[in-house]
Design a protein around this motif. Sequence first.
Motif, PDB file in Angstrom:
ATOM      1  N   TYR A  40       0.813  -1.222   0.000  1.00 65.08           N
ATOM      2  CA  TYR A  40       0.000   0.000   0.000  1.00 65.08           C
ATOM      3  C   TYR A  40       0.846   1.271   0.000  1.00 65.08           C
ATOM      4  O   TYR A  40       0.344   2.341  -0.318  1.00 65.08           O
ATOM      5  CB  TYR A  40      -1.021  -0.026   1.136  1.00 65.08           C
ATOM      6  N   TYR A  47      -4.343   6.197  -4.478  1.00 64.85           N
ATOM      7  CA  TYR A  47      -5.459   5.527  -3.798  1.00 64.85           C
ATOM      8  C   TYR A  47      -6.734   6.371  -3.797  1.00 64.85           C
ATOM      9  O   TYR A  47      -7.813   5.876  -4.122  1.00 64.85           O
ATOM     10  CB  TYR A  47      -5.074   5.161  -2.357  1.00 64.85           C
ATOM     11  N   ARG A  68     -20.708   5.114   4.158  1.00 65.22           N
ATOM     12  CA  ARG A  68     -19.675   5.440   5.162  1.00 65.22           C
ATOM     13  C   ARG A  68     -20.267   6.392   6.200  1.00 65.22           C
ATOM     14  O   ARG A  68     -20.088   6.230   7.402  1.00 65.22           O
ATOM     15  CB  ARG A  68     -18.464   6.107   4.483  1.00 65.22           C
ATOM     16  N   CYS A  83      -6.568  -0.121   9.865  1.00 63.19           N
ATOM     17  CA  CYS A  83      -6.356  -0.081   8.406  1.00 63.19           C
ATOM     18  C   CYS A  83      -6.959   1.207   7.841  1.00 63.19           C
ATOM     19  O   CYS A  83      -7.692   1.183   6.830  1.00 63.19           O
ATOM     20  CB  CYS A  83      -6.964  -1.305   7.754  1.00 63.19           C
ATOM     21  N   ASP A 105      -2.467   2.059  10.697  1.00 65.82           N
ATOM     22  CA  ASP A 105      -2.276   1.415   9.391  1.00 65.82           C
ATOM     23  C   ASP A 105      -0.833   0.933   9.303  1.00 65.82           C
ATOM     24  O   ASP A 105       0.079   1.533   9.882  1.00 65.82           O
ATOM     25  CB  ASP A 105      -2.568   2.392   8.244  1.00 65.82           C
ATOM     26  N   ILE A 106      -0.637  -0.137   8.549  1.00 66.42           N
ATOM     27  CA  ILE A 106       0.711  -0.702   8.397  1.00 66.42           C
ATOM     28  C   ILE A 106       1.551   0.117   7.413  1.00 66.42           C
ATOM     29  O   ILE A 106       2.771   0.040   7.418  1.00 66.42           O
ATOM     30  CB  ILE A 106       0.615  -2.184   7.933  1.00 66.42           C
ATOM     31  N   MET A 110       0.389   5.621   3.310  1.00 70.01           N
ATOM     32  CA  MET A 110      -1.070   5.808   3.354  1.00 70.01           C
ATOM     33  C   MET A 110      -1.411   6.728   4.530  1.00 70.01           C
ATOM     34  O   MET A 110      -2.155   7.709   4.392  1.00 70.01           O
ATOM     35  CB  MET A 110      -1.788   4.458   3.525  1.00 70.01           C
ATOM     36  N   ALA A 131       1.319   0.581  12.383  1.00 67.24           N
ATOM     37  CA  ALA A 131       1.415  -0.714  13.064  1.00 67.24           C
ATOM     38  C   ALA A 131       0.651  -1.782  12.300  1.00 67.24           C
ATOM     39  O   ALA A 131      -0.242  -1.485  11.506  1.00 67.24           O
ATOM     40  CB  ALA A 131       0.849  -0.593  14.482  1.00 67.24           C
ATOM     41  N   ASP A 132       1.030  -3.021  12.607  1.00 71.38           N
ATOM     42  CA  ASP A 132       0.362  -4.186  11.999  1.00 71.38           C
ATOM     43  C   ASP A 132      -0.783  -4.600  12.908  1.00 71.38           C
ATOM     44  O   ASP A 132      -0.576  -4.958  14.065  1.00 71.38           O
ATOM     45  CB  ASP A 132       1.403  -5.314  11.875  1.00 71.38           C
ATOM     46  N   VAL A 133      -1.994  -4.551  12.389  1.00 71.73           N
ATOM     47  CA  VAL A 133      -3.174  -4.836  13.212  1.00 71.73           C
ATOM     48  C   VAL A 133      -3.233  -6.311  13.637  1.00 71.73           C
ATOM     49  O   VAL A 133      -3.971  -6.663  14.547  1.00 71.73           O
ATOM     50  CB  VAL A 133      -4.469  -4.398  12.490  1.00 71.73           C
ATOM     51  N   THR A 154     -13.044  -0.164   7.424  1.00 75.64           N
ATOM     52  CA  THR A 154     -13.759  -0.105   6.150  1.00 75.64           C
ATOM     53  C   THR A 154     -12.875  -0.669   5.041  1.00 75.64           C
ATOM     54  O   THR A 154     -11.744  -0.247   4.865  1.00 75.64           O
ATOM     55  CB  THR A 154     -14.206   1.335   5.797  1.00 75.64           C
ATOM     56  N   PHE A 155     -13.398  -1.643   4.351  1.00 76.46           N
ATOM     57  CA  PHE A 155     -12.813  -2.235   3.149  1.00 76.46           C
ATOM     58  C   PHE A 155     -11.406  -2.807   3.336  1.00 76.46           C
ATOM     59  O   PHE A 155     -10.598  -2.786   2.412  1.00 76.46           O
ATOM     60  CB  PHE A 155     -12.836  -1.209   1.993  1.00 76.46           C
TER      61      PHE A 155
END
Length: 253
Positions: A40, A47, A68, A83, A105-106, A110, A131-133, A154-155
């Motif tokens: 990403y 995006y 949304r 995310c 978000d990782i 983004m 961070a990695d969720v 979301t998504f």
Amino acid sequence: MLHPISLLFLLLLSPHFTAPLVLSRASFLKAFVTIAITPYDNYAPTYDILDDNIASNQLKFLGLSEGRSKLLSNSYGSVLEICAGTGINLPYYPKNKLKSLTMLDISPNMLKLAEDRVESFPCADVRFDVADVTNENYLLKKCGEQAFDTVVDTFSLCVLNTNTIKTLTLVKRLVKPDGKILLFENSRSDNELVGSYQDLTAKAIAKKGGGGKGCVYNQRVEDLIKEAGLVVESRTDYGGGLFRAFVCIRGGE
Ligand SMILES: C[S@@+](CC[C@H](N)C(=O)[O-])C[C@H]1O[C@@H](n2cnc3c(N)ncnc32)[C@H](O)[C@@H]1O
């Protein structure tokens, strides 16, 4: 109920399909020469043009922006958005109901774009966390159990794919007992013709170069939510059930 042919048409118009068609040559070249931190990080510059503008302007009839907004009107108090990407959701949060907002978000690229949307921040206390969720130890140590009134995604469950249940189980631990989990996700259609088409194409589209940005878009998302132990309070379908918004609560242990 949408006609199956209309649903197939919607599939072809989905951002994941149009991505490779509208990426500029420069973006393609850049993608080849950039050493990715995460996939990403490379998608970040385009995006919003592809996944936000197309969804909200050209595909307005799908109602994703309204979706949304409607879903996030249920958010309140201390909110964690996992995310969170480029912060597309920021303008849709109800301003007078949030105490704090943590956007995780990782992908640093983004999240950097989300940080730039200052004018859309719904409250004074907005934090960003690269961070990695799926890193349960990190998140539980950093935030603690039952830390948030609302957790939003979301998504992204389609991108987390095999980690979906693991992530939702962690989300259940992070939200307060009376809190809300708000999800807006890609889903396998209940229409067998469309669903079978999704099953046939999902892996190829999710693959690198397939245009789907890693999103496996045929997940039976409601089943996964329930498997993780969450309770669905309400569900709203968009695009004939290709996109589904869920208001969930923790449910029992
Ligand atoms: C399809 S985008 C969705 C972005 C945003 N939520 C939206 O509605 O447009 C998926 C996002 O999930 C992030 N992501 C993927 N795997 C992740 C992980 N393991 N931990 C945290 N973020 C992750 C990506 O970096 C990307 O920003």
